[in-house]
Design a protein around this motif. Structure first.
Motif, PDB file in Angstrom:
ATOM      1  N   ALA A   1       0.816  -1.216   0.000  1.00  0.00           N
ATOM      2  CA  ALA A   1       0.000   0.000   0.000  1.00  0.00           C
ATOM      3  C   ALA A   1       0.849   1.265   0.000  1.00  0.00           C
ATOM      4  O   ALA A   1       0.452   2.297  -0.554  1.00  0.00           O
ATOM      5  CB  ALA A   1      -0.932   0.000   1.215  1.00  0.00           C
ATOM      6  N   VAL A   2       2.026   1.208   0.641  1.00  0.00           N
ATOM      7  CA  VAL A   2       2.925   2.370   0.713  1.00  0.00           C
ATOM      8  C   VAL A   2       4.307   1.902   0.248  1.00  0.00           C
ATOM      9  O   VAL A   2       5.191   1.633   1.064  1.00  0.00           O
ATOM     10  CB  VAL A   2       2.998   2.932   2.152  1.00  0.00           C
ATOM     11  N   PRO A   3       4.525   1.786  -1.054  1.00  0.00           N
ATOM     12  CA  PRO A   3       5.722   1.122  -1.597  1.00  0.00           C
ATOM     13  C   PRO A   3       7.054   1.698  -1.126  1.00  0.00           C
ATOM     14  O   PRO A   3       8.039   0.964  -1.022  1.00  0.00           O
ATOM     15  CB  PRO A   3       5.555   1.300  -3.114  1.00  0.00           C
ATOM     16  N   ASP A   4       7.102   2.989  -0.862  1.00  0.00           N
ATOM     17  CA  ASP A   4       8.385   3.599  -0.494  1.00  0.00           C
ATOM     18  C   ASP A   4       8.654   3.585   1.016  1.00  0.00           C
ATOM     19  O   ASP A   4       9.704   4.061   1.459  1.00  0.00           O
ATOM     20  CB  ASP A   4       8.431   5.056  -0.980  1.00  0.00           C
TER      21      ASP A   4
ATOM     22  N   LYS B   1       8.752   2.695  14.742  1.00  0.00           N
ATOM     23  CA  LYS B   1       8.708   4.149  14.952  1.00  0.00           C
ATOM     24  C   LYS B   1       8.458   4.886  13.638  1.00  0.00           C
ATOM     25  O   LYS B   1       7.668   5.839  13.585  1.00  0.00           O
ATOM     26  CB  LYS B   1      10.015   4.625  15.583  1.00  0.00           C
ATOM     27  N   VAL B   2       9.127   4.446  12.568  1.00  0.00           N
ATOM     28  CA  VAL B   2       8.922   5.078  11.258  1.00  0.00           C
ATOM     29  C   VAL B   2       7.476   4.916  10.814  1.00  0.00           C
ATOM     30  O   VAL B   2       6.859   5.856  10.286  1.00  0.00           O
ATOM     31  CB  VAL B   2       9.893   4.474  10.223  1.00  0.00           C
ATOM     32  N   GLU B   3       6.916   3.730  11.018  1.00  0.00           N
ATOM     33  CA  GLU B   3       5.516   3.486  10.640  1.00  0.00           C
ATOM     34  C   GLU B   3       4.578   4.447  11.364  1.00  0.00           C
ATOM     35  O   GLU B   3       3.685   5.051  10.755  1.00  0.00           O
ATOM     36  CB  GLU B   3       5.140   2.041  10.972  1.00  0.00           C
ATOM     37  N   ILE B   4       4.788   4.586  12.655  1.00  0.00           N
ATOM     38  CA  ILE B   4       3.906   5.447  13.448  1.00  0.00           C
ATOM     39  C   ILE B   4       4.090   6.911  13.066  1.00  0.00           C
ATOM     40  O   ILE B   4       3.118   7.664  12.933  1.00  0.00           O
ATOM     41  CB  ILE B   4       4.177   5.231  14.951  1.00  0.00           C
ATOM     42  N   ASP B   5       5.349   7.314  12.873  1.00  0.00           N
ATOM     43  CA  ASP B   5       5.611   8.713  12.507  1.00  0.00           C
ATOM     44  C   ASP B   5       4.982   9.073  11.162  1.00  0.00           C
ATOM     45  O   ASP B   5       4.442  10.171  10.984  1.00  0.00           O
ATOM     46  CB  ASP B   5       7.122   8.967  12.450  1.00  0.00           C
ATOM     47  N   LYS B   6       5.041   8.148  10.207  1.00  0.00           N
ATOM     48  CA  LYS B   6       4.560   8.451   8.855  1.00  0.00           C
ATOM     49  C   LYS B   6       3.080   8.131   8.654  1.00  0.00           C
ATOM     50  O   LYS B   6       2.396   8.798   7.871  1.00  0.00           O
ATOM     51  CB  LYS B   6       5.393   7.677   7.827  1.00  0.00           C
ATOM     52  N   LEU B   7       2.585   7.093   9.355  1.00  0.00           N
ATOM     53  CA  LEU B   7       1.230   6.615   9.077  1.00  0.00           C
ATOM     54  C   LEU B   7       0.276   6.735  10.263  1.00  0.00           C
ATOM     55  O   LEU B   7      -0.936   6.592  10.088  1.00  0.00           O
ATOM     56  CB  LEU B   7       1.285   5.145   8.630  1.00  0.00           C
ATOM     57  N   GLY B   8       0.824   6.931  11.454  1.00  0.00           N
ATOM     58  CA  GLY B   8      -0.035   7.018  12.628  1.00  0.00           C
ATOM     59  C   GLY B   8      -0.453   5.666  13.170  1.00  0.00           C
ATOM     60  O   GLY B   8      -1.313   5.582  14.053  1.00  0.00           O
ATOM     61  N   ALA B   9       0.116   4.588  12.659  1.00  0.00           N
ATOM     62  CA  ALA B   9      -0.189   3.234  13.142  1.00  0.00           C
ATOM     63  C   ALA B   9       0.994   2.340  12.819  1.00  0.00           C
ATOM     64  O   ALA B   9       1.755   2.606  11.883  1.00  0.00           O
ATOM     65  CB  ALA B   9      -1.462   2.696  12.491  1.00  0.00           C
ATOM     66  N   ASP B  10       1.164   1.268  13.600  1.00  0.00           N
ATOM     67  CA  ASP B  10       2.263   0.348  13.320  1.00  0.00           C
ATOM     68  C   ASP B  10       1.742  -0.892  12.603  1.00  0.00           C
ATOM     69  O   ASP B  10       0.538  -1.089  12.435  1.00  0.00           O
ATOM     70  CB  ASP B  10       3.011  -0.019  14.602  1.00  0.00           C
ATOM     71  N   HIS B  11       2.680  -1.751  12.173  1.00  0.00           N
ATOM     72  CA  HIS B  11       2.287  -2.906  11.363  1.00  0.00           C
ATOM     73  C   HIS B  11       1.511  -3.948  12.163  1.00  0.00           C
ATOM     74  O   HIS B  11       0.774  -4.746  11.579  1.00  0.00           O
ATOM     75  CB  HIS B  11       3.512  -3.541  10.695  1.00  0.00           C
ATOM     76  N   ALA B  12       1.657  -3.968  13.499  1.00  0.00           N
ATOM     77  CA  ALA B  12       0.861  -4.909  14.294  1.00  0.00           C
ATOM     78  C   ALA B  12      -0.622  -4.564  14.187  1.00  0.00           C
ATOM     79  O   ALA B  12      -1.480  -5.449  14.038  1.00  0.00           O
ATOM     80  CB  ALA B  12       1.317  -4.875  15.751  1.00  0.00           C
TER      81      ALA B  12
END
Length: 515
Positions: free
Chosen positions: A159-162, A179-190
């Protein structure tokens, strides 16, 4: 970091419109359908699994692997299904079918080899820990949620290739990825993984375990959690240890989490880490996953042991250093305290501390109805010593006088320099007889020999004493009165010719009262 996908509607929309999200293969869909059917049974599950020969072979291979160490070989799928049970077979079959159909390589973005290495490590750890903890589930029940705790990364990579391309060199640092997931998307992969599995229709218990798998606040707030949740969280931390780069492996942190969440001490952690490492290579072979050199996996427990031992030695060294530092500080504090209490020249208690000590002893005397004596000592004609021989000689004479006084007092007595050439001895639990005995010894000790200063100077150094006692035949209102009476008796000794002591007696008190 307790963040969920539901806090970010834009991310949900992005995932829902993505045409390339991971989907379960046909056999997996049938197995998921059986899990949702209350009328399904083990026979129906075995029939679905048997439709896929490769899946059947993997289930049988798992049943006969060293991870189960069965004395009798499992010959048929039915035997394997009976051994694993409904949930165990369901979890293993789903695990095999999902892994076999999911992407395992990528030219950019997510590092799929590392992803599957970490996933199988977490799955094996969760299954192994379930047995160690002895929770009320088959150990296979935690294999699938352990395997799928990072499944959200596959969805995010599509969904977010980069997203992962930007941190390609740091993907082995799982906390940084989160941390990168949360900073960029507001949610983590879990959180994303739980959302994806819900769309697949997996059982809620698996979804819930995946959702909490990366919640670090659980480590600090253990108590309202289940043993299964704790095993999943520990499996996440152990997977980090096994898969992270060498300089990023934090065995000490993993051991602490392990003890906090499942009660396994450091020795138990190391023993089980060794078993987990061996099982990872076995499971990876069955799943046909490349986890690198098996020898490197199998030596992880030994490496952890060495690092924890080194950490323990460093901790011990630090503890010893802190102990020495504490001793030094205590010594300095005592020296500082003594410097406030002690007279610099004679190294006995000073007048300031006399007031504190005598007040305390007087209060105890009154409370316990026990006697207390005070002896005041003044060196005779001491001004002549300073005037004739100088202050250096006078200082040496004061030190000499203290040596004599120390030789006379008892261990329970306290000696103070009152000022100039005057000294005070405080005698707890001592009445007239004991006080007179001490005063007599002091007078005799001073008169028994001359004070010598350098080779050519020698002269007698005598003392006059005043003695007062409290609580035996006479009671004073306060400690100041007791001290003043001893001082009064001291001057009586001087008036009567010096080199003697005077005891304040009951008749003196009576005369003072009538006078």
């Amino acid at each position: 970091m307790n963040v969920t996908i539901f806090d970010n509607p834009k991310l949900i929309s992005l995932l829902e419109t993505c045409k390339d999200l991971p989907t379960p293969p046909g056999v997996a869909e049938q197995i998921i359908g059986l899990s949702a059917d209350s009328n399904s049974n083990i026979s129906a599950l075995a029939e679905v699994v048997s439709l896929d020969p490769a899946l059947t072979a993997k289930v049988l291979r798992m049943a006969n692997s060293p991870m189960y160490a069965r004395a009798v070989k499992v010959e048929s799928l039915e035997q394997a299904v009976m051994m694993f049970g409904w949930n165990g077979t369901l979890n293993l079959a789903l695990s095999f079918s999902l892994v076999s159909k999911m992407p395992c390589s990528s030219k950019k973005g997510l590092d799929y080899n590392f992803f599957w290495k970490r996933s199988i490590s977490a799955a094996v750890s969760a299954k192994h820990l379930a047995k160690v903890v002895g929770i009320d589930v088959r150990k296979e029940d935690l294999f699938l949620p352990g395997l799928l705790q990072d499944i959200g990364m596959l969805a995010l990579d599509k969904a977010v290739p980069d997203l992962y391309k930007e941190i390609s060199e740091n993907q082995h640092q799982h906390k940084m990825v989160q941390k990168v997931e949360i900073d960029k998307l507001g949610a983590d992969h879990a959180s994303v993984g739980a959302w994806l599995l819900e769309h697949w229709g997996l059982p809620q218990r698996i979804i819930d375990l995946v959702a909490i798998s990366h919640h670090e606040e659980r480590y600090a707030k253990v108590g309202n959690t289940t043993p299964a949740e704790n095993c999943i969280e520990v499996s996440n931390v152990i997977a980090d240890c096994i898969c992270s780069d060498e300089d990023k492996k934090d065995y000490h942190y993993a051991a602490n989490v392990c003890e906090k969440l499942i009660g396994l001490d450091e020795v138990g952690f190391l023993e089980n880490l060794e078993g987990i490492s061996q099982e990872i290579t076995e499971a990876a072979a069955i799943f046909e996953l490349d986890v690198g050199d098996p020898r490197l996996i199998n030596c992880i427990a030994e490496q952890a042991k060495e690092l924890l031992l080194l950490r323990s030695m460093e901790t011990l060294k630090t503890a010893e250093e802190l102990h020495h530092e504490a001793e030094n500080l205590e010594s300095k504090a005592k020296k500082l305290e003594d410097s406030v209490k002690l007279d610099a020249l004679t190294n006995i208690y000073n007048r300031g501390y006399l007031e504190i000590s005598l007040k305390h002893e007087f209060e105890l005397s009154v409370q316990r109805n026990s006697p207390l004596a005070v002896v005041m000592v003044d060196l005779d004609y001491f001004k002549k010593v300073n005037d004739t021989y100088g202050h250096d000689c006078g200082d040496k004479a004061l030190v000499y006088a203290v040596e004599i006084l120390r030789s006379c007092v008892r261990g329970t007595d306290s000696l103070f320099r009152y000022g100039g050439e005057e000294f005070v001895v405080v005698l707890p639990n001592t009445g007239d007889v004991g006080a007179e005995s001490l005063a007599s010894r002091i007078v005799e000790a001073f008169g028994s020999k001359n004070f010598k200063f350098q080779e050519e100077i020698s002269f007698p150094l005598t003392a006059s004493l005043g003695v007062a006692t409290q609580g035996e035949s006479i009671s004073f209102d306060n400690w100041e009165d007791l001290l003043n009476i001893a001082d009064y008796c001291l001057y009586a000794s001087k008036a009567n010719g010096r080199n003697q002591y005077t005891l304040y007696k009951e008749e003196d008190a009576a005369n003072s009262a009538t006078g």
